[in-house]
Scaffold this motif. Structure first.
Motif, mmCIF file in Angstrom:
data_model
loop_
_atom_site.group_PDB
_atom_site.id
_atom_site.type_symbol
_atom_site.label_atom_id
_atom_site.label_comp_id
_atom_site.label_asym_id
_atom_site.label_seq_id
_atom_site.Cartn_x
_atom_site.Cartn_y
_atom_site.Cartn_z
ATOM 1 N N LEU A 260 -1.255 -0.246 12.111
ATOM 2 C CA LEU A 260 -1.940 -1.254 12.189
ATOM 3 C C LEU A 260 -0.611 -2.140 11.863
ATOM 4 O O LEU A 260 0.021 -2.299 11.262
ATOM 5 C CB LEU A 260 -2.510 -1.481 10.138
ATOM 6 C CG LEU A 260 -3.511 -0.291 10.190
ATOM 7 C CD1 LEU A 260 -3.891 0.280 8.674
ATOM 8 C CD2 LEU A 260 -4.835 -0.030 11.220
ATOM 9 N N ARG B 247 0.856 -6.737 11.113
ATOM 10 C CA ARG B 247 1.294 -7.113 9.430
ATOM 11 C C ARG B 247 -0.159 -8.360 10.025
ATOM 12 O O ARG B 247 0.583 -9.034 10.768
ATOM 13 C CB ARG B 247 2.761 -7.510 9.417
ATOM 14 C CG ARG B 247 3.202 -8.282 8.064
ATOM 15 C CD ARG B 247 4.462 -8.355 8.842
ATOM 16 N NE ARG B 247 4.807 -8.992 7.380
ATOM 17 C CZ ARG B 247 6.413 -8.768 6.981
ATOM 18 N NH1 ARG B 247 6.770 -7.451 6.823
ATOM 19 N NH2 ARG B 247 5.852 -9.061 5.198
ATOM 20 N N LEU B 248 -0.459 -9.178 8.654
ATOM 21 C CA LEU B 248 -1.408 -9.774 8.828
ATOM 22 C C LEU B 248 -0.623 -11.196 7.657
ATOM 23 O O LEU B 248 -0.032 -10.722 6.606
ATOM 24 C CB LEU B 248 -2.634 -9.060 8.149
ATOM 25 C CG LEU B 248 -3.580 -8.322 8.645
ATOM 26 C CD1 LEU B 248 -4.613 -8.005 7.789
ATOM 27 C CD2 LEU B 248 -3.616 -8.551 9.752
ATOM 28 N N LEU C 196 -7.520 -5.985 2.448
ATOM 29 C CA LEU C 196 -7.350 -5.396 3.383
ATOM 30 C C LEU C 196 -6.042 -4.446 3.293
ATOM 31 O O LEU C 196 -5.853 -3.459 4.278
ATOM 32 C CB LEU C 196 -7.119 -6.765 4.343
ATOM 33 C CG LEU C 196 -7.570 -7.286 4.724
ATOM 34 C CD1 LEU C 196 -6.739 -8.565 5.305
ATOM 35 C CD2 LEU C 196 -8.063 -7.233 6.130
ATOM 36 N N GLU D 217 -7.610 -0.761 3.520
ATOM 37 C CA GLU D 217 -7.548 -0.282 4.715
ATOM 38 C C GLU D 217 -5.906 0.396 5.460
ATOM 39 O O GLU D 217 -6.102 1.140 6.394
ATOM 40 C CB GLU D 217 -8.164 -1.178 5.588
ATOM 41 C CG GLU D 217 -9.758 -1.140 5.237
ATOM 42 C CD GLU D 217 -10.590 -0.116 5.022
ATOM 43 O OE1 GLU D 217 -10.360 0.426 6.431
ATOM 44 O OE2 GLU D 217 -11.596 0.278 4.277
ATOM 45 N N HIS E 88 -3.631 -1.891 6.022
ATOM 46 C CA HIS E 88 -2.684 -3.233 6.272
ATOM 47 C C HIS E 88 -1.870 -3.775 5.781
ATOM 48 O O HIS E 88 -1.662 -3.990 4.192
ATOM 49 C CB HIS E 88 -3.405 -4.127 6.758
ATOM 50 C CG HIS E 88 -4.680 -4.298 7.779
ATOM 51 N ND1 HIS E 88 -4.250 -4.018 8.765
ATOM 52 C CD2 HIS E 88 -6.267 -3.361 7.023
ATOM 53 C CE1 HIS E 88 -5.278 -3.437 9.670
ATOM 54 N NE2 HIS E 88 -6.544 -3.656 8.824
ATOM 55 N N THR E 89 -0.447 -4.332 6.083
ATOM 56 C CA THR E 89 0.569 -5.508 4.995
ATOM 57 C C THR E 89 -0.044 -6.064 5.464
ATOM 58 O O THR E 89 -0.423 -7.041 6.781
ATOM 59 C CB THR E 89 1.503 -4.751 5.440
ATOM 60 O OG1 THR E 89 1.834 -3.334 5.798
ATOM 61 C CG2 THR E 89 2.958 -5.477 4.968
ATOM 62 N N VAL E 90 -0.143 -7.171 4.077
ATOM 63 C CA VAL E 90 -0.405 -8.815 4.039
ATOM 64 C C VAL E 90 0.342 -9.381 3.078
ATOM 65 O O VAL E 90 0.850 -9.044 2.338
ATOM 66 C CB VAL E 90 -1.886 -8.491 3.312
ATOM 67 C CG1 VAL E 90 -3.090 -10.137 3.604
ATOM 68 C CG2 VAL E 90 -2.868 -7.685 4.153
ATOM 69 N N TYR F 190 3.549 -11.642 12.668
ATOM 70 C CA TYR F 190 2.940 -11.536 12.555
ATOM 71 C C TYR F 190 1.950 -10.784 14.282
ATOM 72 O O TYR F 190 1.426 -12.020 14.669
ATOM 73 C CB TYR F 190 1.595 -12.626 11.418
ATOM 74 C CG TYR F 190 2.624 -12.582 10.337
ATOM 75 C CD1 TYR F 190 2.586 -11.930 9.516
ATOM 76 C CD2 TYR F 190 3.424 -13.389 10.207
ATOM 77 C CE1 TYR F 190 2.701 -11.909 8.483
ATOM 78 C CE2 TYR F 190 4.218 -13.881 8.826
ATOM 79 C CZ TYR F 190 3.504 -13.152 7.786
ATOM 80 O OH TYR F 190 4.719 -13.155 6.910
#
Length: 85
Positions: free
Chosen positions: A17, A19-20, A37, A40, A42-44, A62
């Motif tokens: 997934l 990175r956001l 997120l 789900e 994700h790394t945020v 990102y």
């Protein structure tokens, strides 16, 4: 038939997934979106200022940047313009 994609990549159960970076100055909303997120997988990273968007993007790679256009110090639109230049 050969598809060009390795079998282990096609059948992997947990895809990588992205990175956001989430830029939102309303911290209640930002934290809620970050939690959703993260659930789900994700790394945020969450920032609340436009200048922090530019700083974070300069040191991290990102896949996705979610921008609030009305950020303080540097607007989200100005940050986007600087990131694209």
């Amino acid at each position: 038939p050969r598809t060009g994609v390795r079998r282990d990549l096609r059948t992997r159960k947990e895809p990588h997934l992205p990175r956001l970076l989430l830029a939102e100055d309303d911290l209640v909303l930002g934290n809620a979106v970050k939690r959703a997120l993260a659930l789900e997988g994700h790394t945020v990273d969450l920032v609340d200022r436009g200048d922090d968007v530019l700083a974070a993007a300069s040191v991290n790679d990102y896949s996705v940047i979610l921008l609030d256009l009305g950020l303080p110090y540097v607007s989200g639109l100005d940050a986007l313009r600087q990131l694209r230049s």
